[in-house]
Design a protein around this motif. Sequence first.
Motif, PDB file in Angstrom:
ATOM      1  N   VAL A  28     -41.150   8.287  32.976  1.00  0.00           N
ATOM      2  CA  VAL A  28     -41.262   9.647  32.432  1.00  0.00           C
ATOM      3  C   VAL A  28     -41.934  10.527  33.484  1.00  0.00           C
ATOM      4  N   LYS A  74     -43.078  14.407  33.872  1.00  0.00           N
ATOM      5  CA  LYS A  74     -43.149  15.709  33.201  1.00  0.00           C
ATOM      6  C   LYS A  74     -44.468  16.398  33.516  1.00  0.00           C
ATOM      7  N   TYR A  87     -48.106  13.978  36.249  1.00  0.00           N
ATOM      8  CA  TYR A  87     -49.253  13.067  36.106  1.00  0.00           C
ATOM      9  C   TYR A  87     -50.230  13.208  37.284  1.00  0.00           C
ATOM     10  N   LEU A 105     -36.504  14.961  27.171  1.00  0.00           N
ATOM     11  CA  LEU A 105     -37.160  14.461  25.958  1.00  0.00           C
ATOM     12  C   LEU A 105     -37.252  15.524  24.865  1.00  0.00           C
ATOM     13  N   ARG A 143     -42.860  14.783  15.129  1.00  0.00           N
ATOM     14  CA  ARG A 143     -42.697  15.826  16.131  1.00  0.00           C
ATOM     15  C   ARG A 143     -41.267  16.356  16.078  1.00  0.00           C
ATOM     16  N   HIS A 197     -39.825   8.035  19.134  1.00  0.00           N
ATOM     17  CA  HIS A 197     -41.069   8.398  19.826  1.00  0.00           C
ATOM     18  C   HIS A 197     -42.221   7.994  18.913  1.00  0.00           C
ATOM     19  N   SER A 209     -40.647   4.848  23.013  1.00  0.00           N
ATOM     20  CA  SER A 209     -41.871   5.248  23.697  1.00  0.00           C
ATOM     21  C   SER A 209     -43.053   4.613  23.000  1.00  0.00           C
ATOM     22  N   HIS A 210     -44.027   4.195  23.806  1.00  0.00           N
ATOM     23  CA  HIS A 210     -45.313   3.734  23.286  1.00  0.00           C
ATOM     24  C   HIS A 210     -45.241   2.463  22.455  1.00  0.00           C
ATOM     25  N   GLY A 237     -44.809   6.715  31.009  1.00  0.00           N
ATOM     26  CA  GLY A 237     -45.373   7.654  31.975  1.00  0.00           C
ATOM     27  C   GLY A 237     -46.737   7.179  32.437  1.00  0.00           C
ATOM     28  N   THR A 238     -47.724   7.342  31.568  1.00  0.00           N
ATOM     29  CA  THR A 238     -49.119   7.053  31.923  1.00  0.00           C
ATOM     30  C   THR A 238     -49.317   5.629  32.458  1.00  0.00           C
TER      31      THR A 238
HETATM   32  C1  PLP Z   1     -44.631  12.000  27.330  1.00  0.00           C
HETATM   33  C2  PLP Z   1     -43.695  11.134  26.613  1.00  0.00           C
HETATM   34  C3  PLP Z   1     -43.619   9.772  26.935  1.00  0.00           C
HETATM   35  C4  PLP Z   1     -44.514   9.139  27.977  1.00  0.00           C
HETATM   36  O1  PLP Z   1     -45.781   9.060  27.459  1.00  0.00           O
HETATM   37  P1  PLP Z   1     -46.955   8.306  28.234  1.00  0.00           P
HETATM   38  O2  PLP Z   1     -48.014   8.193  27.204  1.00  0.00           O
HETATM   39  O3  PLP Z   1     -47.344   9.174  29.375  1.00  0.00           O
HETATM   40  O4  PLP Z   1     -46.429   6.987  28.663  1.00  0.00           O
HETATM   41  C5  PLP Z   1     -42.704   9.014  26.272  1.00  0.00           C
HETATM   42  N1  PLP Z   1     -41.886   9.527  25.327  1.00  0.00           N
HETATM   43  C6  PLP Z   1     -41.938  10.836  24.990  1.00  0.00           C
HETATM   44  C7  PLP Z   1     -40.999  11.357  23.963  1.00  0.00           C
HETATM   45  C8  PLP Z   1     -42.844  11.684  25.605  1.00  0.00           C
HETATM   46  O5  PLP Z   1     -42.882  12.971  25.269  1.00  0.00           O
END
Ligand code: PLP
Length: 350
Positions: A29, A31, A35, A76, A126, A155, A187-188, A211-212
């Motif tokens: 990711v 954005k 980061y 996204l 969201r 998400h 995600s997550h 991402g993180t």
């Molecule tokens: C920002 C985002 C991620 C990445 O999140 P991190 O916590 O930085 O890994 C993944 N999915 C969606 C939809 C996001 O908006």
Amino acid sequence: MSLTLHVDGARWRAHLTEQKAAHPGLVPVLKGNGYGFGLPRLAEESTRLGVDTVAVGLYEEVAEVSAHFPGDVVVLNPWRPFGTAVETDPDSRLIHTVGRPGDLAALRERDPDARFIVELATSMLRHGFDARGLRAEAAAYGGFADQPLEGVTLHLPMVASGNLGEAMRLMNDVVAADLDTRRLWVSHLGGTELATFRARFGEYDVRPRIGTGLWLGDRGCLRVTATVLDAHPVARGDVFGYRGRSAPREGTVLVVSGGTAHGVGLESPTGDLSLKARAASLARGGLDAVGFVRSPYSVEGKLRLFAEPPHMQTSMLYLPAGAPVPEIGAEVDVRVRYTATDFDRVEIST
Ligand SMILES: *Cc1c(COP(=O)(O)O)cnc(C)c1O
């Protein structure tokens, strides 16, 4: 003269490679401020990693990323029939996210070949269809058979107790919608949860978006420094700063790079703000009692106080008498939130 992010390049890239191996189908990711690294650099690193797809947050970020990355780019934020989404030219590398009744029809009207992912809302609330909405949309399009449907996306929230249970429940809704796809973007979902999930839904091609944990997952290879620009000895009562405040005691006003434009902000006040605590601190001669606030800058291994709130590109710190004063030109460490900081320089060692 600047706020600099130093990266131990070999160690950082080893971590990225490790993350890619640990997460088959990884979708980096990219954005916001990238980061802390900037979007073009992350796009280049994604190219080096050899992933086939990256994700950006906004349509505004597509051009900057796709110029440095040859593969597919998922947006996204959901496609909507307004704003930058509709001003974006059709592009076969772009994958849109659709999560609202009517939006797919509006997207296809503008670009009949648009590739898309359908989003199912999670407890985050969201974006995304609810279960019934997804079933209705899928039914209206015959399960999206023969259409450039690239998968379904979830998400998930970041809950301490894990979100595998929620992911499993939502899969009932995905299966019930009878979509003509076996690709799932998530995600997550953490390491062991992701493995469990994959084992349970083996027929799905799972694409974890990270991402993180990818870019910032090994903090030990990152260091942030500011430059000492000036140092002014002050005696008690000497006036300094925009607000003409006077030094409470003898010490040094240290001028360092980094300010509000970089995202350097006031930290929370030091400790207890009750009147009693302040009185006790005052009695000890504590500087927090006279309204000095903790800064994210450390000198000689100790977090220092702001002499006054950070300026746009410069901050003023207060060093008490007796504290070693670094030389002008020296670098001092700064603690930052990487996702909220704009660095002047990013130096990646080779
Ligand atoms: C920002 C985002 C991620 C990445 O999140 P991190 O916590 O930085 O890994 C993944 N999915 C969606 C939809 C996001 O908006």
